[in-house]
Scaffold this active site. Structure first.
Site, PDB file in Angstrom:
ATOM      1  N   CYS A  87      -2.958 -48.963 -16.659  1.00 40.74           N
ATOM      2  CA  CYS A  87      -3.724 -48.238 -17.390  1.00 40.74           C
ATOM      3  C   CYS A  87      -2.549 -48.418 -18.890  1.00 40.74           C
ATOM      4  O   CYS A  87      -3.068 -49.756 -19.522  1.00 40.74           O
ATOM      5  CB  CYS A  87      -3.623 -47.282 -16.791  1.00 40.74           C
ATOM      6  SG  CYS A  87      -4.596 -46.016 -17.777  1.00 40.74           S
ATOM      7  N   HIS A 204      -5.658 -46.192 -11.847  1.00 40.80           N
ATOM      8  CA  HIS A 204      -4.766 -46.029 -11.261  1.00 40.80           C
ATOM      9  C   HIS A 204      -4.476 -45.640  -9.266  1.00 40.80           C
ATOM     10  O   HIS A 204      -5.055 -45.175  -8.536  1.00 40.80           O
ATOM     11  CB  HIS A 204      -4.062 -44.964 -10.973  1.00 40.80           C
ATOM     12  CG  HIS A 204      -4.092 -44.410 -12.659  1.00 40.80           C
ATOM     13  ND1 HIS A 204      -3.024 -44.648 -13.228  1.00 40.80           N
ATOM     14  CD2 HIS A 204      -4.735 -44.402 -13.737  1.00 40.80           C
ATOM     15  CE1 HIS A 204      -2.419 -44.580 -14.354  1.00 40.80           C
ATOM     16  NE2 HIS A 204      -4.368 -44.386 -15.073  1.00 40.80           N
ATOM     17  N   GLU A 206      -1.835 -46.052  -8.003  1.00 36.34           N
ATOM     18  CA  GLU A 206      -0.805 -44.338  -7.376  1.00 36.34           C
ATOM     19  C   GLU A 206      -1.354 -43.235  -7.029  1.00 36.34           C
ATOM     20  O   GLU A 206      -0.182 -42.782  -6.373  1.00 36.34           O
ATOM     21  CB  GLU A 206       0.225 -44.810  -8.339  1.00 36.34           C
ATOM     22  CG  GLU A 206       0.202 -44.030 -10.232  1.00 36.34           C
ATOM     23  CD  GLU A 206      -1.031 -44.926 -10.818  1.00 36.34           C
ATOM     24  OE1 GLU A 206      -0.741 -44.294 -11.750  1.00 36.34           O
ATOM     25  OE2 GLU A 206      -1.196 -45.905 -10.202  1.00 36.34           O
TER      26      GLU A 206
END
Length: 232
Positions: A87, A204, A206
């Site tokens: 990002c 994302h 994660e």
């Protein structure tokens, strides 16, 4: 594996990234403030996480790309170091010239916060070797400037050289206009450098590494990194 997460003013995903890396590697990463001028000795992986570095002033990532730590990141890259930018981290890598192209305002001119689906285009990279070719996974997106743009010659080179590793698709794996919610050229969600050791991506992974987060779709990326260094 020694991972270093860079922290800029306005970064807000460093803890999410640390959780994902520790889950996959069993080791806590170091979080390093951007005003440092050197990476810790023995650094294996540098991570630029998401957020709004310097409040997205000027252009997203433009000020962070000129932070005191970035010359060391450039040197690390020149020595063949592995770098992950997610990002805002992707925006910083593009602004720093470590990856080609630019991240423009979303085509809708609106901030997008929702899940998307990505198709894995390459599995022969340090970041994707735990997926199958063509596999589709879910990932959250949260950005206002995720519209990947590059000139025609650059896009042709990226496609020809197999440097597009993630593409926005439908859950069934089709790269449609509707699936490409930010308007990115060629539905591009993530690219790698020429040596495949630098990855920039907008969604994302994660944020989906544990069932408590709602799924583990993003975990293979971090397991791929761990496997790369375990077998190095």
């Amino acid at each position: 594996m020694n991972a270093v997460i860079l922290l800029f003013p306005g970064t807000n995903r460093e803890r999410d990234m640390a959780i994902a890396l520790e889950k996959a590697t069993g080791r806590k990463p170091t979080i390093l403030f951007h005003r440092e001028s050197a990476l810790p000795p023995g650094t294996d992986l540098v991570v630029l996480p998401g957020g709004f570095s310097h409040g997205d002033y000027l252009r997203c990532g433009a000020m962070a790309a000129r932070s005191p730590i970035m010359p060391a990141v450039h040197d690390f890259a020149a020595r063949g170091g592995h770098i992950l930018g997610v990002c805002n981290g992707f925006q910083i890598l593009a602004e720093a010239g470590l990856l080609p192209g630019a991240l423009l305002r979303n085509a809708s001119l609106r901030f997008l916060s929702m899940d998307c689906h990505l198709r894995v285009e390459r599995t022969d990279t340090p970041f994707t070797n735990r997926w199958q070719q063509g596999e589709v996974f879910r990932a959250p997106m949260a950005h206002g400037d995720g519209n990947y743009f590059a000139d025609g010659a650059t896009l042709e080179r990226l496609e020809k050289d197999g440097r597009v590793v993630f593409r926005y698709v439908t859950p069934e794996g089709e790269a449609t206009e509707a699936a490409n919610r930010n308007g990115a050229c060629n539905n591009i969600a993530g690219i790698v450098s020429e040596n495949r050791r630098i990855l920039g991506m907008m969604p994302h992974p994660e944020d989906l590494v544990d069932p408590l987060m709602g799924g583990t779709d993003g975990l293979p990326l971090f397991e791929s990194i761990a496997e790369t260094f375990a077998t190095a």
